[in-house]
Design a protein around this motif. Structure first.
Motif, PDB file in Angstrom:
ATOM      1  N   ALA A   1       0.526  -1.800   0.091  1.00 13.11           N
ATOM      2  CA  ALA A   1      -0.138   0.234  -0.187  1.00 13.11           C
ATOM      3  C   ALA A   1       0.838   1.005  -0.024  1.00 13.11           C
ATOM      4  O   ALA A   1       0.162   2.319  -0.174  1.00 13.11           O
ATOM      5  N   GLN A   2       2.067   1.134   0.327  1.00 19.96           N
ATOM      6  CA  GLN A   2       2.474   2.351   0.276  1.00 19.96           C
ATOM      7  C   GLN A   2       3.365   2.860  -0.795  1.00 19.96           C
ATOM      8  O   GLN A   2       3.875   3.952  -0.718  1.00 19.96           O
ATOM      9  N   VAL A   3       3.050   2.423  -2.201  1.00 17.38           N
ATOM     10  CA  VAL A   3       3.107   3.023  -3.120  1.00 17.38           C
ATOM     11  C   VAL A   3       2.240   2.961  -4.343  1.00 17.38           C
ATOM     12  O   VAL A   3       1.105   2.024  -3.826  1.00 17.38           O
ATOM     13  N   THR A   4       2.408   3.637  -4.968  1.00 16.07           N
ATOM     14  CA  THR A   4       1.749   3.766  -6.637  1.00 16.07           C
ATOM     15  C   THR A   4       1.991   3.423  -7.875  1.00 16.07           C
ATOM     16  O   THR A   4       3.065   3.628  -7.995  1.00 16.07           O
ATOM     17  N   PHE A   5       0.910   2.634  -7.913  1.00 16.42           N
ATOM     18  CA  PHE A   5       1.135   1.521  -9.539  1.00 16.42           C
ATOM     19  C   PHE A   5       0.349   2.713 -10.390  1.00 16.42           C
ATOM     20  O   PHE A   5      -0.485   2.540 -10.292  1.00 16.42           O
ATOM     21  N   ILE A   6       1.255   3.214 -11.873  1.00 14.52           N
ATOM     22  CA  ILE A   6       0.516   3.816 -12.833  1.00 14.52           C
ATOM     23  C   ILE A   6       1.023   2.788 -13.897  1.00 14.52           C
ATOM     24  O   ILE A   6       2.455   3.468 -14.256  1.00 14.52           O
ATOM     25  N   SER A   7       0.600   2.860 -14.742  1.00 16.81           N
ATOM     26  CA  SER A   7       0.358   2.100 -15.687  1.00 16.81           C
ATOM     27  C   SER A   7       0.522   2.961 -17.159  1.00 16.81           C
ATOM     28  O   SER A   7      -0.309   3.752 -16.944  1.00 16.81           O
ATOM     29  N   GLY A   8       1.703   2.963 -17.873  1.00 19.65           N
ATOM     30  CA  GLY A   8       1.504   4.213 -19.350  1.00 19.65           C
ATOM     31  C   GLY A   8       1.983   2.947 -19.567  1.00 19.65           C
ATOM     32  O   GLY A   8       2.797   2.302 -20.259  1.00 19.65           O
ATOM     33  N   HIS A   9       2.221   3.799 -21.955  1.00 18.29           N
ATOM     34  CA  HIS A   9       2.659   3.284 -22.653  1.00 18.29           C
ATOM     35  C   HIS A   9       2.393   4.177 -23.630  1.00 18.29           C
ATOM     36  O   HIS A   9       1.698   4.950 -24.005  1.00 18.29           O
ATOM     37  N   PRO A  10       3.307   4.765 -23.873  1.00 19.60           N
ATOM     38  CA  PRO A  10       3.762   5.875 -25.324  1.00 19.60           C
ATOM     39  C   PRO A  10       3.800   4.777 -25.979  1.00 19.60           C
ATOM     40  O   PRO A  10       4.365   3.545 -26.771  1.00 19.60           O
ATOM     41  N   MET A  11       3.273   5.505 -26.846  1.00 20.39           N
ATOM     42  CA  MET A  11       2.781   5.065 -28.430  1.00 20.39           C
ATOM     43  C   MET A  11       4.220   5.873 -29.437  1.00 20.39           C
ATOM     44  O   MET A  11       3.723   6.419 -30.510  1.00 20.39           O
TER      45      MET A  11
ATOM     46  N   TYR B   1       0.623   9.367 -24.766  1.00 19.58           N
ATOM     47  CA  TYR B   1       1.029   8.577 -23.688  1.00 19.58           C
ATOM     48  C   TYR B   1       0.263   8.373 -22.684  1.00 19.58           C
ATOM     49  O   TYR B   1      -0.671   9.096 -22.198  1.00 19.58           O
ATOM     50  N   PHE B   2      -0.183   6.966 -23.061  1.00 17.46           N
ATOM     51  CA  PHE B   2      -1.321   6.206 -22.071  1.00 17.46           C
ATOM     52  C   PHE B   2      -1.013   6.206 -20.696  1.00 17.46           C
ATOM     53  O   PHE B   2       0.437   5.957 -20.508  1.00 17.46           O
ATOM     54  N   ILE B   3      -1.871   6.698 -19.732  1.00 17.49           N
ATOM     55  CA  ILE B   3      -1.494   6.903 -18.459  1.00 17.49           C
ATOM     56  C   ILE B   3      -3.457   5.724 -18.192  1.00 17.49           C
ATOM     57  O   ILE B   3      -3.896   5.848 -18.582  1.00 17.49           O
ATOM     58  N   VAL B   4      -2.761   4.713 -17.407  1.00 17.96           N
ATOM     59  CA  VAL B   4      -3.810   3.732 -16.727  1.00 17.96           C
ATOM     60  C   VAL B   4      -3.712   3.261 -15.436  1.00 17.96           C
ATOM     61  O   VAL B   4      -3.033   2.653 -15.341  1.00 17.96           O
ATOM     62  N   ALA B   5      -4.528   4.468 -14.843  1.00 15.02           N
ATOM     63  CA  ALA B   5      -4.079   4.543 -13.346  1.00 15.02           C
ATOM     64  C   ALA B   5      -5.859   4.429 -12.704  1.00 15.02           C
ATOM     65  O   ALA B   5      -5.921   5.448 -12.396  1.00 15.02           O
ATOM     66  N   PRO B   6      -6.916   3.815 -12.553  1.00 17.45           N
ATOM     67  CA  PRO B   6      -7.330   3.176 -11.960  1.00 17.45           C
ATOM     68  C   PRO B   6      -6.909   3.016 -10.493  1.00 17.45           C
ATOM     69  O   PRO B   6      -6.915   3.407  -9.265  1.00 17.45           O
ATOM     70  N   ALA B   7      -8.041   4.766  -9.577  1.00 18.80           N
ATOM     71  CA  ALA B   7      -8.080   4.987  -8.101  1.00 18.80           C
ATOM     72  C   ALA B   7      -7.119   5.517  -8.031  1.00 18.80           C
ATOM     73  O   ALA B   7      -6.324   5.651  -7.175  1.00 18.80           O
TER      74      ALA B   7
ATOM     75  N   GLY C   1      -5.116  11.477 -34.993  1.00 20.98           N
ATOM     76  CA  GLY C   1      -4.777  10.383 -35.308  1.00 20.98           C
ATOM     77  C   GLY C   1      -3.166  10.542 -34.283  1.00 20.98           C
ATOM     78  O   GLY C   1      -2.890  11.566 -34.465  1.00 20.98           O
ATOM     79  N   LEU C   2      -3.060   8.990 -33.945  1.00 18.17           N
ATOM     80  CA  LEU C   2      -2.103   9.493 -33.712  1.00 18.17           C
ATOM     81  C   LEU C   2      -0.716   9.452 -34.310  1.00 18.17           C
ATOM     82  O   LEU C   2      -0.401   8.634 -35.066  1.00 18.17           O
ATOM     83  N   PRO C   3       0.459  10.068 -33.678  1.00 18.69           N
ATOM     84  CA  PRO C   3       0.838  11.067 -34.768  1.00 18.69           C
ATOM     85  C   PRO C   3       2.072  10.102 -34.996  1.00 18.69           C
ATOM     86  O   PRO C   3       2.150   8.640 -33.475  1.00 18.69           O
ATOM     87  N   GLY C   4       2.981  10.019 -35.549  1.00 21.11           N
ATOM     88  CA  GLY C   4       3.823   8.366 -35.728  1.00 21.11           C
ATOM     89  C   GLY C   4       5.022   9.318 -37.260  1.00 21.11           C
ATOM     90  O   GLY C   4       6.010   9.887 -36.469  1.00 21.11           O
ATOM     91  N   PHE C   5       5.227   8.166 -38.099  1.00 15.81           N
ATOM     92  CA  PHE C   5       6.611   8.342 -38.791  1.00 15.81           C
ATOM     93  C   PHE C   5       5.723   9.941 -39.892  1.00 15.81           C
ATOM     94  O   PHE C   5       4.768   9.640 -39.721  1.00 15.81           O
ATOM     95  N   TYR C   6       6.988  10.642 -39.807  1.00 13.01           N
ATOM     96  CA  TYR C   6       6.638  11.804 -41.021  1.00 13.01           C
ATOM     97  C   TYR C   6       7.119  11.714 -42.393  1.00 13.01           C
ATOM     98  O   TYR C   6       8.300  11.272 -42.327  1.00 13.01           O
ATOM     99  N   ASP C   7       6.772  10.765 -43.253  1.00 20.12           N
ATOM    100  CA  ASP C   7       6.649  10.650 -44.791  1.00 20.12           C
ATOM    101  C   ASP C   7       7.188  11.700 -45.396  1.00 20.12           C
ATOM    102  O   ASP C   7       5.931  12.572 -46.363  1.00 20.12           O
TER     103      ASP C   7
END
Length: 363
Positions: free
Chosen positions: A110-120, A141-147, A287-293
């Motif tokens: 309980a003394q730590v906090t978990f914040i899940s993330g995913h950089p696209m 950058y997706f943040i998945v952090a319920p509560a 839209g999600l940014p990505g490569f630029y051609d």
């Protein structure tokens, strides 16, 4: 002094380390990786301050970043739960799926906090040497952090401020369904097409050698790390299986239309896809940014390619990939230049136009 522990110094982990150091060189970064060469390189290049041989070194950190394949992230969470972790610690990950990771994090104290993330964001290159501080610039950058309390999320965002990303919060289910459709399914399709094409040309080696242009573009992501992608499919199986079935149903309908020569159905198939594809991109729907051609006509002459790259290098423009789409004897070829930033593409187009190159428009 703020202390950050990173488990995994591949492309993503090393890029995060570089960005954190760039924002605040005083932050102490400790890292662990199964690849000893990666750790030695990171120390030599001052990407990290100290190398560790296990997660035990993470127990005194203010932030822990898990940057390994998804199955290893889950194992790491279990190992961390058994350590006397620092009170107030924030643990995060960069995994490509979330439901199983968030569930696994329930064992943390309980003394730590978990914040899940995913950089696209990503690159066709891998490993610690491919990392860049600006890899994630303008990416979601997706943040998945319920509560999770907002102030804890702000602490993590402040640590990663130098990434210059667009933060977006999702539920675990929303995340896995979204990335399943726009990332996981396309990787399966690309790999399947490459494998099927290889089998089709087993008796004709010339076939694979001639595969270029559109084929190479649509299958570029098939070059991704197989270890990482097999782990992703393992942790998002139900959603991907459902989406894969929907895709197979589309192929069945197209096959049927081809066999009975239903031109109306085939036209509708391509027309619908064109309308939807034309709506992609940040200028249309964010839209999600990505490569630029950028596509440039170049003459079929010795040194043409080198001249273009020299022009871009002199302007300090970061080019992340290039390949020739079309080359025919005695006529121009089409050179595809790929950039990480929209500003780089715009500047490159301006400079090449000034050098009398013909920049062409393609979608």
């Amino acid at each position: 002094m703020t202390e950050v522990f990173i488990n995994g110094l591949g492309l993503i982990g090393s890029s995060l380390a570089r960005a954190i150091k760039q924002k605040n060189p005083e932050i102490k970064i400790i890292a662990a990786d199964l690849n000893q060469d990666a750790l030695e390189y990171a120390l030599q290049q001052k990407i990290i301050d100290k190398a560790a041989d296990s997660l035990t070194a993470a127990q005194t950190a203010d932030f822990v970043i898990l940057a390994t394949p998804v199955n290893e992230i889950i194992n790491s969470l279990q190992q961390l739960s058994k350590l006397p972790l620092k009170k107030g610690m924030i643990i995060t990950d960069v995994g490509s799926t979330k439901q199983q990771i968030v569930a696994a994090a329930a064992v943390l104290p309980a003394q730590v906090t978990f914040i899940s993330g995913h950089p696209m964001a990503g690159s066709h290159k891998t490993g610690v040497t491919a990392g860049r501080a600006d890899l994630f610039e303008n990416a979601f950058y997706f943040i998945v952090a319920p509560a999770v309390p907002p102030e804890m999320i702000i602490r993590l965002q402040d640590l990663l401020q130098q990434l210059h990303v667009k933060w977006l919060q999702l539920t675990p289910e929303q995340h896995d369904r979204l990335v399943g459709q726009i990332s996981h399914l396309p990787h399966i399709i690309a790999a399947a097409l490459v494998n099927q094409t290889q089998r089709a040309f087993e008796d004709s080696p010339l076939g694979m050698r001639m595969a270029a242009g559109g084929f190479k573009s649509i299958t570029r992501i098939a070059a991704a790390d197989p270890t990482m992608w097999s782990a992703i499919l393992h942790t998002n199986a139900a959603i991907i299986a459902e989406q894969l079935q929907d895709y197979q149903n589309e192929l069945v309908k197209v096959r049927r239309a081809i066999l009975i020569d239903d031109q109306s159905a085939l036209y509708h198939f391509f027309a619908t896809a064109k309308v939807s594809r034309d709506q992609l991109g940040p200028e249309k729907i964010g839209g999600l940014p990505g490569f630029y051609d950028l596509f440039v006509n170049i003459p079929d002459k010795v040194g043409s390619l080198a001249k273009v790259t020299q022009i871009l290098a002199a302007a300090k423009i970061n080019l992340i990939n290039l390949h020739i789409l079309e080359i025919r004897e005695e006529i121009d070829g089409v050179l595809q230049l790929t950039f990480m930033k929209e500003t780089d593409r715009t500047t490159a187009a301006k400079i090449l136009n000034e050098q009398h190159y013909q920049v062409i428009s393609r979608k």
